[in-house]
Design an enzyme around this catalytic site. Structure first.
Site, short mmCIF file in Angstrom:
data_model
loop_
_atom_site.label_atom_id
_atom_site.label_comp_id
_atom_site.label_asym_id
_atom_site.label_seq_id
_atom_site.Cartn_x
_atom_site.Cartn_y
_atom_site.Cartn_z
N TYR A 1 56.43 36.89 67.54
CA TYR A 1 55.68 38.10 67.87
C TYR A 1 54.25 37.73 68.26
O TYR A 1 53.63 36.87 67.63
CB TYR A 1 55.67 39.05 66.68
N HIS B 1 54.78 44.54 68.03
CA HIS B 1 54.64 44.26 66.61
C HIS B 1 53.22 44.49 66.12
O HIS B 1 52.70 43.74 65.27
CB HIS B 1 55.09 42.82 66.36
#
Ligand code: GCO
Ligand code: MG
Length: 438
Positions: A191, A247
């Site tokens: 992420y 995220h």
């Protein structure tokens, strides 16, 4: 007149009173075959057959052989959830009726006075799902039948394609397409692109933070995502639906610019564009771009979804079913979504147990406003041995096994072979060492 009326009312009640007292309580016909059953014990089973800490609640009942399983997986603080279950939930539940799920949910939810939050909600989810499992077994039906039956034949899922370069991501997407997946999430590295930038960050050179802290190059990430979408669209065409998980790691204005630049690649959704702490940016973000958004895996409470839905801020509900407290609250949010055309996209990575994946799928089968199910996670051999009855995947669809209840069992002897750990590393820093919301 008024006294006369009251007299006659009292009279009739008196009449009624004496009539009601005279007829002993007659259990409704269905209950004759289902005598009240009490909870005998509640325990936590902790196991990590594929590395992720998984917590499952087992509710045993006074009817021999009848028990239920529920997912209580908060992988980063699993031991804390076990303590909540072992120290408080067992005592709270023993002797109570297994049938009254909503009442049990509300009762345990307020039983600590200070309520909500990931640890207690995960424990509560384990209990809730286990009670639905028991009710399905008692009714001799899969749980989705208790939720209203099937709205689709199986559950479409999305796979996780990632890579250190765009070429690797493209190759990974093609592999999923070859396996029949019509939906694929694309990520460059971890992420925020963590792990794709070779350069040693300044904070590490300065000896700041810990060696294992992750490094995110925010600029590299913001400029890299549109190029990744471009590469995948060029190589894989329009057939495949593409999603991406920000995220919550980027600054809101960077997110607005990133979303504008990927609009032309028609993302199915962009996930967690903002952190829960930044919800006040939603209005501006929504008005700045047309990409669909998915949000909610970090939300703890059903009420966190109301304002974003009323204001059409996002299009998909990303609930982590044990984080919100189980099937009972998740169904409420799913139903609420129908009013605002917000669809479900339940959280389904490796740190959800097979029982939790099954619970996701039973709701996915029943609700009308289903969007997509995260499902790029395939159960390992070990996991299937620990959890007989895991849902199955075929051609981009997830199938529950139609057995009564949630359909997943547990082999405690096998589970004990894979003890859980306590190390989790969600520390991510920017170039100068500033902590980034993970
Ligand atoms: C996802 C999630 C997960 C979480 C993980 C945290 O969309 O699948 O963001 O990967 O990061 O579940 O433990
Ligand atoms: Mg996510």
């Amino acid at each position: 007149m008024k006294t006369m009326a009251m007299g006659s009312a009292a009279g009739s009640l008196g009449l009624l009173g004496s009539k009601l007292q005279s007829t002993p309580y007659e259990a409704p016909s269905y209950a004759k075959a289902m005598p009240p059953i009490k909870i005998k014990s509640v325990k936590a089973i902790a196991t990590a057959p594929s590395g992720s800490n998984l917590i499952v609640v087992k509710v045993e009942t006074t009817e021999s052989g009848l028990y239920g399983l529920g997912c209580a997986t908060f992988t980063q603080r699993a031991v804390a959830v076990v303590a909540a279950i072992e120290s408080y939930m067992n005592d709270f539940c023993v002797g109570r009726d297994v049938d009254n799920i909503e009442d049990m949910w509300q009762a345990f939810y307020v039983s600590s006075y200070w309520r909500n939050g990931p640890v207690l909600n995960n424990a509560l989810s384990g209990l809730d799902q286990a009670l639905w499992d028991i009710k399905g077994k008692r009714a001799n039906m899969p749980v989705y039948q208790l939720l209203g039956g099937k709205s689709r034949f199986a559950v479409p899922v999305y796979g996780h394609a990632s890579g250190r370069t765009n070429d690797e991501v493209v190759a990974n997407v093609k592999q999923f397409m070859d396996r029949g997946f019509k939906y694929v999430r694309i990520q460059l590295g971890g992420y925020g692109g963590v792990g794709t930038v070779p350069a040693k960050p300044d904070f590490r050179a300065a000896g700041f933070g810990a060696e294992r802290d992750g490094f995110m190059d925010e600029r590299e990430y913001i400029t890299g995502v549109p190029k990744m979408f471009e590469a995948v669209r060029k190589a894989c065409g329009e057939e495949v639906e593409l999603m991406h998980d920000i995220h919550e790691r980027s600054q809101p204005m960077d997110v607005i610019n990133l979303c504008r630049r990927v609009e032309e690649y028609r993302p199915f959704f962009i996930e967690d564009p903002l952190s829960p702490e930044n919800t006040h940016w939603w209005k501006q973000l929504r008005e700045s771009t047309s990409v669909p958004f998915a949000m909610g895996e970090l939300f703890n409470n059903i009420n966190e979804f109301v304002q974003p839905m009323v204001n059409h801020y996002f299009d998909f509900i990303r609930i982590h079913i044990s984080q919100i407290g189980g099937i009972t609250p998740a169904m409420k949010v799913a139903r609420l979504g129908e009013w605002f055309n917000v669809k479900t996209a339940w959280h389904g990575p490796g740190d959800v147990s097979p029982v939790g994946h099954a619970a996701n799928a039973h709701i996915d089968l029943a609700v009308w406003n289903f969007g997509i199910q995260e499902g790029g996670y395939f159960f390992s051999e070990k996991e299937q041995t620990v959890f007989p009855g895991c849902p199955t995947f075929k051609d981009g669809y997830l199938y529950v096994n139609e057995a009564p209840g949630l359909g997943v069992d547990i082999n405690e002897k096998e589970a004990a072979k894979y003890p859980i750990g306590t190390r989790s590393n969600w520390i991510v820093r920017g170039r100068d060492g500033t902590i980034i919301r993970p």
